[in-house]
Structures are given as structure tokens and as C-alpha cells.
Design an enzyme around this catalytic site. Sequence first.
Site, PDB file in Angstrom:
ATOM      1  CD  GLU A 106      -0.117  -2.188  -7.654  1.00 55.33           C
ATOM      2  OE1 GLU A 106      -0.265  -1.294  -6.771  1.00 55.33           O
ATOM      3  OE2 GLU A 106      -0.765  -3.244  -7.647  1.00 55.33           O
ATOM      4  CE  LYS A 121      -1.324  -6.502  -5.936  1.00 53.78           C
ATOM      5  NZ  LYS A 121      -1.908  -5.160  -6.100  1.00 53.78           N
ATOM      6  CB  CYS A 174       0.707  -3.130  -4.123  1.00 55.86           C
ATOM      7  SG  CYS A 174      -0.201  -1.969  -3.069  1.00 55.86           S
TER       8      CYS A 174
HETATM    9  N1  CDT Z   1      -2.542  -1.948  -5.086  1.00 59.07           N
HETATM   10  C1  CDT Z   1      -2.770  -2.625  -3.958  1.00 59.07           C
HETATM   11  O1  CDT Z   1      -2.517  -3.804  -3.888  1.00 59.07           O
HETATM   12  N2  CDT Z   1      -3.324  -1.944  -2.936  1.00 59.07           N
HETATM   13  C2  CDT Z   1      -3.723  -2.575  -1.716  1.00 59.07           C
HETATM   14  C3  CDT Z   1      -4.898  -1.894  -1.167  1.00 59.07           C
HETATM   15  C4  CDT Z   1      -5.610  -2.764  -0.225  1.00 59.07           C
HETATM   16  S1  CDT Z   1      -7.249  -2.947  -0.698  1.00 59.07           S
HETATM   17  C5  CDT Z   1      -7.992  -3.473   0.750  1.00 59.07           C
HETATM   18  C6  CDT Z   1      -2.636  -2.561  -0.670  1.00 59.07           C
HETATM   19  O2  CDT Z   1      -2.455  -3.590  -0.028  1.00 59.07           O
HETATM   20  O3  CDT Z   1      -1.997  -1.529  -0.425  1.00 59.07           O
END
Ligand code: CDT
Length: 612
Positions: A47, A127, A179
Amino acid sequence: MARTIRIAAAQMGATHRTDPRNKTLNRMLSLLEQASSQGAELVLFPETAFTTFFPRYLINDADELASWFEHGDVTKSPNAAPLFDKARELGVDVSVGFAEAAENGERFNTSVYYHAKSGSVIAKYRKIHLPGDFEPFADPEATNQLEKRYFKPGDLGFEAFRVPDLADGTEPIMGMMICNDRRWSEAWRCLGLQGAEVVLCGYNTAGFAPHLWGSDKNQDPRVAEQTALFHHKLVMQHGSYTNAAFSVSAARCGMDDGKYSLIGGSCIVGPEGDVLAEAKTTEDEIVIADCDLDLCTQGKSRTFDFGRHRRVEHYQRIANQTGVVPPPMLKDMKARGANGVPATNGTLTNGTHEIAERPLPRGGRKIRVLICNPNATESMTANCVKMVEPTLPSDVEVVGFTSPPPAPSAVEGNFDNIMSAAAAARAIIPLQQREGYDAMLVACYSDHALIRMLREEFDVPVIGIMEASLFAARTLGARFGIVATSRRSQVMHADAVRHYGMDGFCAGVGSCDLGVLDLERKPRQEVLKIMQDVAVKLAGQGAEVLTLGCAGMTDMKMAVEEAVGETVRVVDGVVAGVHHLVGLVRLGGKTAKSGLYASSAQGRKARGQDYV
Ligand code: CDT
């Protein structure tokens, strides 16, 4: 012949805020070359791979913010184009995440699938689940994740796509997520429902970041990282397994700026949920595996044969509700008389449902509609309540009532009609005197005697699901048709339509040649097929709107809709009835008492016939 693709995840280690763009780009080029030299046909990058994970910073300067984004066509963007050029030169497909500034000024967290042979982007994903916050935490030590500030939620859905020139030209089906999406089963299922064989997911996942995760601030950072890693693998394995698909995940990891830890754990998972390859470091690293797509067939055709096993009639909440709506407290149910009612008084099914927080009109009092099932089959009542639940505004609640014996378990003829009306009325009269529901819906698709009994006995609006669905059908189309259970109900419905004065608008009443209880007892697919055939025939006879001629058909609406296509409407009598009544309650509608619906209770009492 095995449909094998050699796929690589290009994991990327620390990338600092001050790192020049070309340094990061060169690392990506080197990873691509390494993967290619190992025979990779497709390489997944993380990402926002071309930069550090900038949403962790509060950036108020517009120019600085713009500098983190790729503007316009990413394959031509000066800081990204060389990656696509290299992919084309090597003949290796690439999927990569980046911050997208679209032509219209909107900003998204995006990934693309670049097909090397044609030199073009064949799929784009934006996203959808943006985690974190809009405003930073007050604590200056906190790690922020301001994705809600910098990006719009994706507007392209979870669309699977076919990829040419891989797996022996068999056009494998792939999907992308980014992500946080991987933590949402809904995202996986959307791709799974399109037959996705490979799911690609780049990520930036914080390790020790207690504010972000809402976890204990005193937690050992190593434990926090292990937990984050565990959850990452858990969702990748679970999503792969439950959708019988390969998944590939590529991390941006390591310690950014010397203080922001991101987990590694890039991995390739098979359709049985087995990890085929995984990263050993938190640095730049190629994780590679051969993915034989034929291995998806077993799960897709047996355990997760969606077409045979999914029960969409029970999944409305997933599409209609975001937050959690817990069941009412037991003490509240009791206060409403939902518990502790002796069986001879009928049973009540609670259907309170709140879609949104908004102030209640009517001095905070909710509109309460009693759904009266005059037969004694509780599962039918429960289905009616379930069907209407997700459609209710926050100031409306429904309670389902099931008739006590000697009501028959199904209403198939006049005898059943009268028996069930008497049993239901005896139980409903004291219930209504106690509870004062604002309206009552008789959930039997017929001109049921209970409707007129309740209209006489009370002044709250009362309607049956047949009449309500015909009103709705007349509003939505010029000609309606009725899908009836048996030949006998076909005749009774035709008579009732005439009684309602609507026969001039009726294109036909079709019989499924089924008993009411066959709807529950016979194999569901068989029942749905019969109903679909009848529905298609009615549409062929000119019915523009169809109604389902039995309360027991209420959860079969979708199957009928599928059969008749988008231009023919299907009205569910329970939903139509509840909303019809709610409208009348809102406008203060009461049953007229000057004529047919004047109560006969006083007369009975005067004659000493207080037998109810
Ligand atoms: N980049 C990304 O989406 N990171 C999120 C962090 C969670 S924030 C509470 C993830 O789900 O890994």
C-alpha cells in the site's frame, strides 16, 4: 494441465519521511528485478508503496500534501512510471498501491493491476475501509493514522477481474483489497462471490501503536507486534480459506523515521488457508510461491459451494446495518409482555430495530405495530419480523404475534380461516387492551376474518398483508399478479381481489400447487424453482408487479425478483403492510366507527354474551 502462476510479494522495509522519492523507487525496481529473476509472473507491492506511510502525519500545507500523491495516470507519473516501464520490459505483471489524486481533485488510497504484455492498467481498486481518524490524537506521542482526513472511501466497489496471459491463458480471476480491508469478511466475500482465485493485498500495519489499536499503553512493544502479526495472518488465512482463493499480501514494514514500527509478515496463502511462503525479515524481501489455481476448485465446489449453501434471506443485516444493534434487554421485553405470556395467549416475537440515531417524534414514543400471524406456526411469524426489521425507521418497532391453539398451523381454507381468526382474536383482544399497539397487521395472505374482527373491536388502523400488497402493487404498476400457494388459494385470492374491487388490474393469480407448510418442509431450492416458474409465467401474462400470496413466502422475495428481472417489481405484503400502517398512524388515521366497523362488543355484553 495445472493452472500455475508464480507470484511474488515484494515486501518493503523502512521508508522514512525524508527519503527521496527516487531512493524508494530504485528499491522497488530492484525488488521487481529480483522477483523476475526468480521467475515471478506477477509481483505485488505494498500500500502507498512509492512513499512512506504519510497518513500518520498531520500535514496542513497543501503543497506538501500534494507531493505525497500521484496525479493523473499513475503509469505516467514521474515518480512511478519507471516501475511500470520496467514491468513491461521484464514481462512481469505488477500490482501496486499509491496515493491517487484523481483528475476531479478527489483523493483515494488506490492500487492498480498493471498488465505487462499490453502495457496497460487492467484493474483499479480504491480502498473502501479507511481506518483511523480524521483528527489526530491529542497526545503528541501517539501514532496517528489520518486516512479519513486524506482519502475518500473508495467508490469502485470490490470488483474482481480477469487477467489475460497468465495460467496458460485461462484468464484467472483476481481481486484487490488494501490493508484494513483484509480485516473485513464482507470484502473477501464480495470477491469470493465473483469466484476470485487470487486476492492481492498491500498493507502498512502499525505494530506498537496503543492509541491506534485502543490497546494497553504499557504493553510490551514486542507483544504488540506479535499480536498485530497474528491478526494479519489470521485474516489472510481465514479469508483465503472461506473463499477458497489464494491470497498474496505485501507489507511496508520496519521502523520508519526510527520510531514508527510497522509489521512484516508478507505471505502467500493457499485456498485451504495454508501459508505457502512468508517473509523472514522486516526489510526489502521477495516472498514467492507457485500458485496452482486448480487447488481452488475443491473448496469452491464443496465446502464453500456458495450457490448451494448460502442463505441470503438471513444476511440483510450485513448490507443494511453498519453499527451494532443488540437485542433488547430482557427486562424491556418483559415490560412489553414479550416474555411470560402463557402459550394459550399466543406468542410474541420482538422485532425492535433501529437503523439510525435520530430524535423520536410523538414525544419520544415509538410507533408499535403488532404483526398478527393468525396461524400457530411461530417460524412464519419470526420470518415476517425478520423481513421487515431492516426496513424500520428508528421510531418504529414491530412485535410478532403467533396464534395459540386451536388455531391451525396453516390457513388453507375457510375453516382454517375462521378457527384461526377466533383463536387469534381471543388472544389479541386482552393483549391489545394491555399494550395499546398503534396498528395491527394481519399476516395471512387472504381476506382474513381477523382483519374485520380487529377493525370492529379497535380503532387503530388494521390491514391484512394481501390488501396492503395490492395497494402497493397498484401504486407501482398498472397490472399485478399473485403467486399463490395452492389451487384453492388461487381461487380464494381471485375472489378476494374481486372483493377488493381490483380485479380489473389483475393480470392473473398463479398456483404453485404447494401447501402452506410445504414452503418450509420441501427442499428450499425446489420451492424457489416452482415459485420462480409461476412468477415468470405471470410476468408473461402482463403482471408488472408481483405479490407473494402467503406470509410463509416472505423470505423468498429475492429468488422471485431474480427470476423476473429488474423491470418487474415484487412487493412483500408484510413490509408493505407495516409501512402502510405506519403512514396511517403518522397522519392520525383511525378506523371509522360509523358503519361496518362499529364495535359489537357492547351489544354482546348487553346480551350477556361476554364469551371472548
Ligand atoms: N493501512 C492500514 O489500513 N492500516 C490498518 C491499521 C489499523 S488502524 C486501527 C490495518 O488494518 O492494518
